[in-house]
Design a protein around this motif. Structure first.
Motif, mmCIF file in Angstrom:
data_model
loop_
_atom_site.group_PDB
_atom_site.id
_atom_site.type_symbol
_atom_site.label_atom_id
_atom_site.label_comp_id
_atom_site.label_asym_id
_atom_site.label_seq_id
_atom_site.Cartn_x
_atom_site.Cartn_y
_atom_site.Cartn_z
ATOM 1 N N UNK A 1 -4.086 -6.159 9.973
ATOM 2 C CA UNK A 1 -2.786 -6.971 10.101
ATOM 3 C C UNK A 1 -2.062 -8.232 9.078
ATOM 4 N N UNK A 2 -2.177 -7.105 7.774
ATOM 5 C CA UNK A 2 -1.351 -7.824 6.873
ATOM 6 C C UNK A 2 -0.697 -7.586 6.212
ATOM 7 N N UNK A 3 0.552 -8.310 6.064
ATOM 8 C CA UNK A 3 1.865 -8.113 5.374
ATOM 9 C C UNK A 3 2.124 -7.583 4.407
ATOM 10 N N UNK A 4 1.511 -8.958 3.590
ATOM 11 C CA UNK A 4 2.147 -8.801 2.294
ATOM 12 C C UNK A 4 0.876 -8.183 0.952
ATOM 13 N N UNK A 5 0.781 -7.815 0.101
ATOM 14 C CA UNK A 5 -0.192 -7.476 -0.523
ATOM 15 C C UNK A 5 -0.127 -7.624 -2.212
ATOM 16 N N UNK A 6 -0.705 -8.801 -3.074
ATOM 17 C CA UNK A 6 -0.737 -8.299 -4.425
ATOM 18 C C UNK A 6 -1.595 -7.553 -4.779
ATOM 19 N N UNK A 7 -0.735 -6.672 -6.065
ATOM 20 C CA UNK A 7 -2.870 -5.739 -6.285
ATOM 21 C C UNK A 7 -2.388 -6.542 -7.960
ATOM 22 N N UNK A 8 -2.933 -6.991 -8.576
ATOM 23 C CA UNK A 8 -3.420 -7.752 -10.157
ATOM 24 C C UNK A 8 -3.953 -6.717 -10.292
ATOM 25 N N UNK A 9 -2.968 -6.143 -11.667
ATOM 26 C CA UNK A 9 -3.850 -4.936 -12.353
ATOM 27 C C UNK A 9 -3.456 -5.352 -13.930
ATOM 28 N N UNK A 10 -4.309 -4.329 -14.210
ATOM 29 C CA UNK A 10 -4.586 -4.613 -15.995
ATOM 30 C C UNK A 10 -3.710 -3.524 -16.664
ATOM 31 N N UNK B 1 -2.950 -11.134 1.098
ATOM 32 C CA UNK B 1 -4.210 -9.983 0.825
ATOM 33 C C UNK B 1 -3.697 -9.934 -0.794
ATOM 34 N N UNK B 2 -4.969 -10.318 -1.302
ATOM 35 C CA UNK B 2 -4.734 -9.579 -3.352
ATOM 36 C C UNK B 2 -5.725 -9.132 -3.211
ATOM 37 N N UNK B 3 -5.934 -7.881 -4.340
ATOM 38 C CA UNK B 3 -6.384 -6.549 -4.429
ATOM 39 C C UNK B 3 -6.790 -6.596 -5.660
ATOM 40 N N UNK B 4 -7.825 -7.189 -6.000
ATOM 41 C CA UNK B 4 -7.469 -7.166 -7.382
ATOM 42 C C UNK B 4 -8.025 -5.757 -8.461
ATOM 43 N N UNK C 1 -0.489 3.718 -12.089
ATOM 44 C CA UNK C 1 -0.508 5.251 -11.529
ATOM 45 C C UNK C 1 -0.667 4.565 -10.575
ATOM 46 N N UNK C 2 -1.439 3.256 -10.447
ATOM 47 C CA UNK C 2 -1.295 2.380 -8.889
ATOM 48 C C UNK C 2 -0.050 2.438 -8.365
ATOM 49 N N UNK C 3 0.752 1.805 -9.753
ATOM 50 C CA UNK C 3 2.402 1.861 -7.910
ATOM 51 C C UNK C 3 3.296 3.352 -8.294
ATOM 52 N N UNK C 4 2.941 4.125 -8.944
ATOM 53 C CA UNK C 4 3.285 5.062 -8.928
ATOM 54 C C UNK C 4 2.835 6.092 -7.381
ATOM 55 N N UNK C 5 1.356 5.715 -7.536
ATOM 56 C CA UNK C 5 0.793 6.574 -6.129
ATOM 57 C C UNK C 5 1.326 5.927 -4.609
ATOM 58 N N UNK D 1 5.445 4.882 2.794
ATOM 59 C CA UNK D 1 5.319 4.630 4.989
ATOM 60 C C UNK D 1 4.155 3.386 4.997
ATOM 61 N N UNK D 2 3.223 2.729 3.952
ATOM 62 C CA UNK D 2 1.721 2.718 4.532
ATOM 63 C C UNK D 2 1.696 1.325 5.405
ATOM 64 N N UNK D 3 3.040 1.001 5.863
ATOM 65 C CA UNK D 3 2.901 -0.135 6.724
ATOM 66 C C UNK D 3 2.872 -1.530 6.227
ATOM 67 N N UNK D 4 2.619 -2.056 4.983
ATOM 68 C CA UNK D 4 2.846 -3.108 4.442
ATOM 69 C C UNK D 4 3.386 -3.284 2.729
ATOM 70 N N UNK D 5 3.652 -4.382 2.496
ATOM 71 C CA UNK D 5 4.547 -4.723 1.735
ATOM 72 C C UNK D 5 4.143 -5.462 0.592
ATOM 73 N N UNK D 6 4.062 -3.645 -0.877
ATOM 74 C CA UNK D 6 2.857 -4.044 -2.318
ATOM 75 C C UNK D 6 3.913 -4.751 -3.210
ATOM 76 N N UNK D 7 3.088 -5.593 -3.941
ATOM 77 C CA UNK D 7 3.654 -6.653 -4.505
ATOM 78 C C UNK D 7 2.652 -6.723 -6.255
ATOM 79 N N UNK D 8 2.811 -6.646 -6.938
ATOM 80 C CA UNK D 8 1.990 -6.168 -8.675
ATOM 81 C C UNK D 8 1.974 -7.207 -9.392
#
Ligand code: G1P
Length: 297
Positions: free
Chosen positions: A49-58, A7-10, A63-67, A95-102
């Motif tokens: 059922x998503x396993x990997x999420x890419x968060x697109x940051x500005x 998933x991508x979260x802009x 604060x998002x990464x720290x959260x 322990x949110x159950x998914x891998x987060x990438x930025x």
């Protein structure tokens, strides 16, 4: 068929509608009662059922990464005071159950530009895009509904919802061709923020997309559209000329936290369900309603 895992979260917008709160804080960190809006989105992804999420940051998005990172001092402090429920709340964000990438979007050139940064993260798989301004509630999470449709059609699909006609120009709007089954549309055209009198329907795109990776080649050459920005809707319209892109009508509840009034409404609605405040809030709303009715006379 490939499983939808990514998933991508802009989250690179400037958040100008919430200034000054968003001067130094990411809009996605504004809480609904006690939970940042982006956490709701991540939880919907995991529940789908998503396993990997890419968060697109500005900018100012640390604060998002720290959260979603651990907070050892805070956790130790809560543990030593035996505040176990609070400790669990904190640990659940890590322990949110998914891998987060930025990744950072260096220039705010629009949603299409933001999504194009995810090209190598996605590779050759179908994926979902989840916009943080829209919170959805339904028995089956909306992202999961799209995945279920994809498993039948193997085609891109995005979520739409009927909106009042005078609001259509705030959205991407579809020109439906036929309803192949109830709530599933073949689409003639996708139009980004049409003028009210030119809108082909009242079915608005509401911030959940499931796309095939071919969208990236299109985005690479996408000319700026509405607002002189690279629009995802325009790229989807092009994709629809070579592969079918369906629209799925969402029948659940949508909360728009991207504007002030929607944000306040959402806070009230979620507050009315929140175990710690629901009773007091209900009582308070009744009192306010009474007062306003009296004043209105
Ligand atoms: C974006 C999309 C638009 C969609 C909307 C849903 O617009 O460009 O097509 O309808 O999200 O929230 P934005 O609200 O970011 O201007």
């Amino acid at each position: 068929m490939q499983k939808v895992r990514k998933a991508i979260i802009p989250a690179a917008g400037l958040g100008t509608r919430f200034l000054p709160a968003t001067k130094a804080l990411a809009k996605e960190m504004l809480p609904i009662v006690d939970k940042p809006t982006i956490q709701f989105i991540v939880e919907e992804a995991r529940a789908s059922g998503i396993e990997d999420i890419l968060i697109i940051e500005g900018k100012s998005k640390r604060s998002i990464e720290d959260h979603f990172d651990s907070a050892p001092e805070l956790e130790q402090n809560l543990a030593s005071k035996k505040k176990t429920a609070m400790l669990k709340l904190v640990q659940d964000t890590t322990d949110i159950g998914v891998n987060l990438f930025y990744v950072r979007q260096p220039h705010p050139n629009g949603l299409g530009d933001a999504i194009s940064l995810a090209k190598s993260f996605v590779g050759n798989e179908p994926f979902v895009v989840m916009l943080g301004d829209d919170l959805m509630t339904d028995k089956v999470p909306l992202t999961k509904q799209l995945i279920n449709e994809y498993e039948k059609t193997h085609a891109s699909i995005l979520a739409v919802k009927r909106v009042p006609h005078d609001e259509v120009s705030a959205y991407g709007v579809i020109d439906p061709e036929s309803e192949t089954e109830p709530g599933l549309f073949n689409v003639k055209k996708f139009v980004e923020k049409p003028a009210i009198e030119e809108a082909p329907s009242d079915l608005a795109i509401i911030g959940r997309y499931l796309l095939t990776p071919e969208i990236f080649e299109i985005l690479d050459h996408q000319a700026p559209g509405k607002g002189n920005e690279i629009q995802l809707t325009d790229a989807i319209d092009t994709l629809n000329q070579t592969q079918r892109v369906f629209a799925h009508e969402f029948k659940g509840k949508r909360y728009d936290v991207g504007n002030k009034f929607g944000f306040v409404q959402t806070t009230i609605e979620y507050g009315l369900k929140h175990p710690e405040v629901k009773d007091e809030l209900r009582q308070y709303i009744l009192e306010v309603a009474q007062r306003l009715t009296k004043e209105g006379k």
